[in-house]
Motif scaffolding. Structure first.
Motif, PDB file in Angstrom:
ATOM      1  N   GLY A 264       0.821  -1.199   0.000  1.00 32.39           N
ATOM      2  CA  GLY A 264       0.000   0.000   0.000  1.00 32.39           C
ATOM      3  C   GLY A 264       0.860   1.256   0.000  1.00 32.39           C
ATOM      4  N   GLY A 265       0.187   2.395  -0.010  1.00 27.62           N
ATOM      5  CA  GLY A 265       0.920   3.648  -0.122  1.00 27.62           C
ATOM      6  C   GLY A 265       0.561   4.704   0.891  1.00 27.62           C
ATOM      7  N   SER A 266      -0.144   4.340   1.977  1.00 28.30           N
ATOM      8  CA  SER A 266      -0.492   5.326   3.008  1.00 28.30           C
ATOM      9  C   SER A 266       0.716   5.545   3.905  1.00 28.30           C
ATOM     10  CB  SER A 266      -1.702   4.860   3.815  1.00 28.30           C
ATOM     11  OG  SER A 266      -2.859   4.834   2.997  1.00 28.30           O
ATOM     12  N   MET A 267       1.358   6.690   3.749  1.00 24.63           N
ATOM     13  CA  MET A 267       2.687   6.899   4.289  1.00 24.63           C
ATOM     14  C   MET A 267       2.784   6.691   5.800  1.00 24.63           C
ATOM     15  SD  MET A 267       1.930   9.086   1.564  1.00 24.63           S
ATOM     16  CE  MET A 267       1.810  10.802   2.057  1.00 24.63           C
ATOM     17  N   MET A 268       1.895   7.352   6.544  1.00 24.95           N
ATOM     18  CA  MET A 268       1.983   7.255   7.999  1.00 24.95           C
ATOM     19  C   MET A 268       1.641   5.857   8.495  1.00 24.95           C
ATOM     20  SD  MET A 268       0.398  10.950   9.071  1.00 24.95           S
ATOM     21  CE  MET A 268       0.605  10.653  10.825  1.00 24.95           C
ATOM     22  N   TYR A 269       0.791   5.155   7.766  1.00 20.63           N
ATOM     23  CA  TYR A 269       0.440   3.786   8.150  1.00 20.63           C
ATOM     24  C   TYR A 269       1.645   2.864   7.976  1.00 20.63           C
ATOM     25  CZ  TYR A 269      -4.514   4.947   8.610  1.00 20.63           C
ATOM     26  OH  TYR A 269      -5.717   5.474   9.026  1.00 20.63           O
ATOM     27  N   VAL A 270       2.428   3.102   6.932  1.00 21.78           N
ATOM     28  CA  VAL A 270       3.655   2.323   6.724  1.00 21.78           C
ATOM     29  C   VAL A 270       4.587   2.526   7.910  1.00 21.78           C
ATOM     30  CG1 VAL A 270       5.715   2.069   5.295  1.00 21.78           C
ATOM     31  CG2 VAL A 270       3.484   2.379   4.206  1.00 21.78           C
ATOM     32  N   GLN A 271       4.781   3.775   8.304  1.00 24.44           N
ATOM     33  CA  GLN A 271       5.662   4.048   9.443  1.00 24.44           C
ATOM     34  C   GLN A 271       5.124   3.432  10.732  1.00 24.44           C
ATOM     35  OE1 GLN A 271       6.540   8.441   9.247  1.00 24.44           O
ATOM     36  NE2 GLN A 271       8.612   7.604   9.304  1.00 24.44           N
ATOM     37  N   ALA A 272       3.814   3.520  10.920  1.00 24.43           N
ATOM     38  CA  ALA A 272       3.231   2.973  12.140  1.00 24.43           C
ATOM     39  C   ALA A 272       3.461   1.476  12.248  1.00 24.43           C
ATOM     40  CB  ALA A 272       1.732   3.273  12.180  1.00 24.43           C
ATOM     41  N   LEU A 273       3.409   0.792  11.126  1.00 25.62           N
ATOM     42  CA  LEU A 273       3.554  -0.659  11.137  1.00 25.62           C
ATOM     43  C   LEU A 273       5.009  -1.090  11.274  1.00 25.62           C
ATOM     44  CD1 LEU A 273       2.191  -3.408  10.931  1.00 25.62           C
ATOM     45  CD2 LEU A 273       2.257  -3.197   8.432  1.00 25.62           C
TER      46      LEU A 273
ATOM     47  N   ARG B  25      -2.910  12.874  -8.723  1.00 25.22           N
ATOM     48  CA  ARG B  25      -1.562  13.196  -9.188  1.00 25.22           C
ATOM     49  C   ARG B  25      -0.791  13.969  -8.117  1.00 25.22           C
ATOM     50  NH1 ARG B  25      -1.266  16.637 -14.577  1.00 25.22           N
ATOM     51  NH2 ARG B  25      -2.073  18.187 -13.101  1.00 25.22           N
ATOM     52  N   ARG B  26      -1.464  14.893  -7.462  1.00 26.34           N
ATOM     53  CA  ARG B  26      -0.815  15.657  -6.384  1.00 26.34           C
ATOM     54  C   ARG B  26      -0.434  14.730  -5.229  1.00 26.34           C
ATOM     55  NH1 ARG B  26      -4.775  19.126  -5.438  1.00 26.34           N
ATOM     56  NH2 ARG B  26      -4.035  20.550  -7.047  1.00 26.34           N
ATOM     57  N   TYR B  27      -1.327  13.807  -4.897  1.00 29.16           N
ATOM     58  CA  TYR B  27      -1.042  12.861  -3.813  1.00 29.16           C
ATOM     59  C   TYR B  27       0.140  11.969  -4.168  1.00 29.16           C
ATOM     60  CZ  TYR B  27      -1.869   9.160  -0.368  1.00 29.16           C
ATOM     61  OH  TYR B  27      -1.729   8.248   0.648  1.00 29.16           O
ATOM     62  N   VAL B  28       0.228  11.569  -5.425  1.00 29.47           N
ATOM     63  CA  VAL B  28       1.339  10.740  -5.884  1.00 29.47           C
ATOM     64  C   VAL B  28       2.671  11.455  -5.689  1.00 29.47           C
ATOM     65  CG1 VAL B  28       2.449   9.906  -8.007  1.00 29.47           C
ATOM     66  CG2 VAL B  28       0.115   9.204  -7.457  1.00 29.47           C
ATOM     67  N   ARG B  29       2.685  12.758  -5.966  1.00 23.88           N
ATOM     68  CA  ARG B  29       3.925  13.513  -5.763  1.00 23.88           C
ATOM     69  C   ARG B  29       4.324  13.501  -4.291  1.00 23.88           C
ATOM     70  NH1 ARG B  29       2.864  13.035 -10.560  1.00 23.88           N
ATOM     71  NH2 ARG B  29       3.123  14.660 -12.146  1.00 23.88           N
ATOM     72  N   ARG B  30       3.340  13.617  -3.411  1.00 15.74           N
ATOM     73  CA  ARG B  30       3.628  13.559  -1.973  1.00 15.74           C
ATOM     74  C   ARG B  30       4.157  12.192  -1.570  1.00 15.74           C
ATOM     75  NH1 ARG B  30      -1.573  14.538   1.062  1.00 15.74           N
ATOM     76  NH2 ARG B  30      -0.223  14.005   2.819  1.00 15.74           N
ATOM     77  N   GLN B  31       3.518  11.137  -2.076  1.00 12.23           N
ATOM     78  CA  GLN B  31       3.981   9.788  -1.761  1.00 12.23           C
ATOM     79  C   GLN B  31       5.422   9.590  -2.212  1.00 12.23           C
ATOM     80  OE1 GLN B  31       0.680   7.906  -3.936  1.00 12.23           O
ATOM     81  NE2 GLN B  31       0.345   6.635  -2.132  1.00 12.23           N
ATOM     82  N   ARG B  32       5.696  10.008  -3.430  1.00 11.84           N
ATOM     83  CA  ARG B  32       7.043   9.826  -3.978  1.00 11.84           C
ATOM     84  C   ARG B  32       8.072  10.556  -3.115  1.00 11.84           C
ATOM     85  NH1 ARG B  32       7.291  11.290  -9.993  1.00 11.84           N
ATOM     86  NH2 ARG B  32       6.781   9.090 -10.326  1.00 11.84           N
ATOM     87  N   SER B  33       7.779  11.799  -2.754  1.00  9.31           N
ATOM     88  CA  SER B  33       8.699  12.578  -1.941  1.00  9.31           C
ATOM     89  C   SER B  33       8.920  11.918  -0.580  1.00  9.31           C
ATOM     90  CB  SER B  33       8.150  13.999  -1.770  1.00  9.31           C
ATOM     91  OG  SER B  33       8.955  14.754  -0.899  1.00  9.31           O
ATOM     92  N   TRP B  34       7.827  11.446   0.011  1.00  9.61           N
ATOM     93  CA  TRP B  34       7.904  10.816   1.341  1.00  9.61           C
ATOM     94  C   TRP B  34       8.763   9.560   1.300  1.00  9.61           C
ATOM     95  CZ3 TRP B  34       4.886  11.839   5.986  1.00  9.61           C
ATOM     96  CH2 TRP B  34       4.998  10.845   6.965  1.00  9.61           C
TER      97      TRP B  34
END
Length: 310
Positions: free
Chosen positions: A98-107, A264-273
């Motif tokens: 998945g791609g939910s950034m904070m959820y990845v960190q939490a896990l 598309r905007r969210y994708v840019r955030r995911q990529r940066s994160w």
């Protein structure tokens, strides 16, 4: 020794297909890490993989919330960690995707969450609903200038959480940040990405497909189940735009265009994160031998870890 694999990265890069390929080869089970796919009934607009296309592989953390419930990182952390450990106890490989950034960190990271208070949270959520993200951002800037500078001014939910934490703890929001180190369980983190122009084209095609496949009808159904009352689900990309369309804010074509732009905007955030995380081993979603390439990275990572242990 079983090593969990996390497949992360921007939306529409091909993470789900890679996760299925890896799970097939490694006798694995999949753990979802997309926040919006936690919701029952949110299928079309989240590109949730239909049961018939899951190749008989067990999936976890899908369809676990009603749309009136609020998805929280803390609750996900507890439930998903239990799933991963149960999968490993069965002798299977957890494939986290998945791609939910904070959820990845939490896990995967060491992250203890400050307590929450429903009344405090409700106060800031009401401000967000009644006066919008600009006013909430101003409140955060007054309470915690550092948090206001680092959280996107359009990210209403995260600003609300930051204000809640600051009010409850009396400390800056950054004090509750996760500690980045060795991933939990020694997990290997694979990042899937594509060339920007190619990815934009895939996002546009995916968005058009969602509207053609019944996203508006899905939203109608979810409204009857309480979508408008939910604090999290109704703000999801695609669902928020369709709700605005149904409220005559703009026409259907504009709803689709705004969904594409928002994605598309969210994708840019995911990529940066994810690009900031040096633990991620990157693969190209367009690689015709993607699964083979990914498995080679997993093997090299686990071999390196074993050598370091020796």
């Amino acid at each position: 020794m079983i090593t969990p694999i996390a497949v992360v990265g921007p939306t529409a890069t091909g993470k789900s297909d890679l996760a299925l390929d890896l799970a097939e080869r490694l006798h694995g089970e999949i753990v979802n890490i997309d926040a919006m796919q936690l919701y029952r009934g949110m299928d079309v607009g989240t590109a949730k993989l239909p049961v018939a296309e899951r190749r008989g592989i067990a999936h976890h953390q899908l369809d676990v919330l009603d749309i009136t419930e609020t998805a929280t990182v803390a609750a996900y952390q507890t439930a998903a960690r239990a799933d991963v450990e149960a999968i490993m106890a069965r002798g299977h490989t957890p494939v986290i995707v998945g791609g939910s950034m904070m959820y990845v960190q939490a896990l995967l990271d060491d992250w203890d969450f400050p307590a929450t208070d429903p009344s405090v949270r409700a106060k800031w959520e009401a401000l967000l609903d009644e006066r919008g993200v600009v006013v909430v951002h101003e409140a955060l800037r007054a309470a915690d200038p550092v948090a206001a500078a680092t959280i996107l001014p359009t990210d209403g939910r995260r600003m609300v959480r930051a204000l809640e934490v600051v009010e409850l703890t009396g400390k800056p929001f950054a004090a509750s940040a996760p500690q980045i180190g060795e991933p939990r369980w020694g997990a290997v983190i694979l990042g899937v990405d594509r060339e920007t122009a190619e990815l934009d084209a895939r996002i546009e095609l995916r968005t058009a497909g969602m509207f053609e496949s019944g996203l508006v009808e899905e939203v109608h159904t979810l409204i009857d189940q309480g979508l408008r009352e939910g604090q999290t689900a109704r703000r999801a990309i695609g669902y928020a735009q369709v709700l605005d369309y149904l409220d005559n804010e703009y026409d259907l074509n504009e709803a689709q265009e705004r969904t594409f732009i928002g994605t598309r905007r969210y994708v840019r955030r995911q990529r940066s994160w994810f690009r900031r995380d040096t633990r991620v081993r990157w693969v190209n979603g367009a690689d015709p031998d993607l699964a083979v390439t990914a498995l080679a990275l997993v093997d090299s990572s686990t071999e390196k870890d074993e050598q370091e242990v020796r």
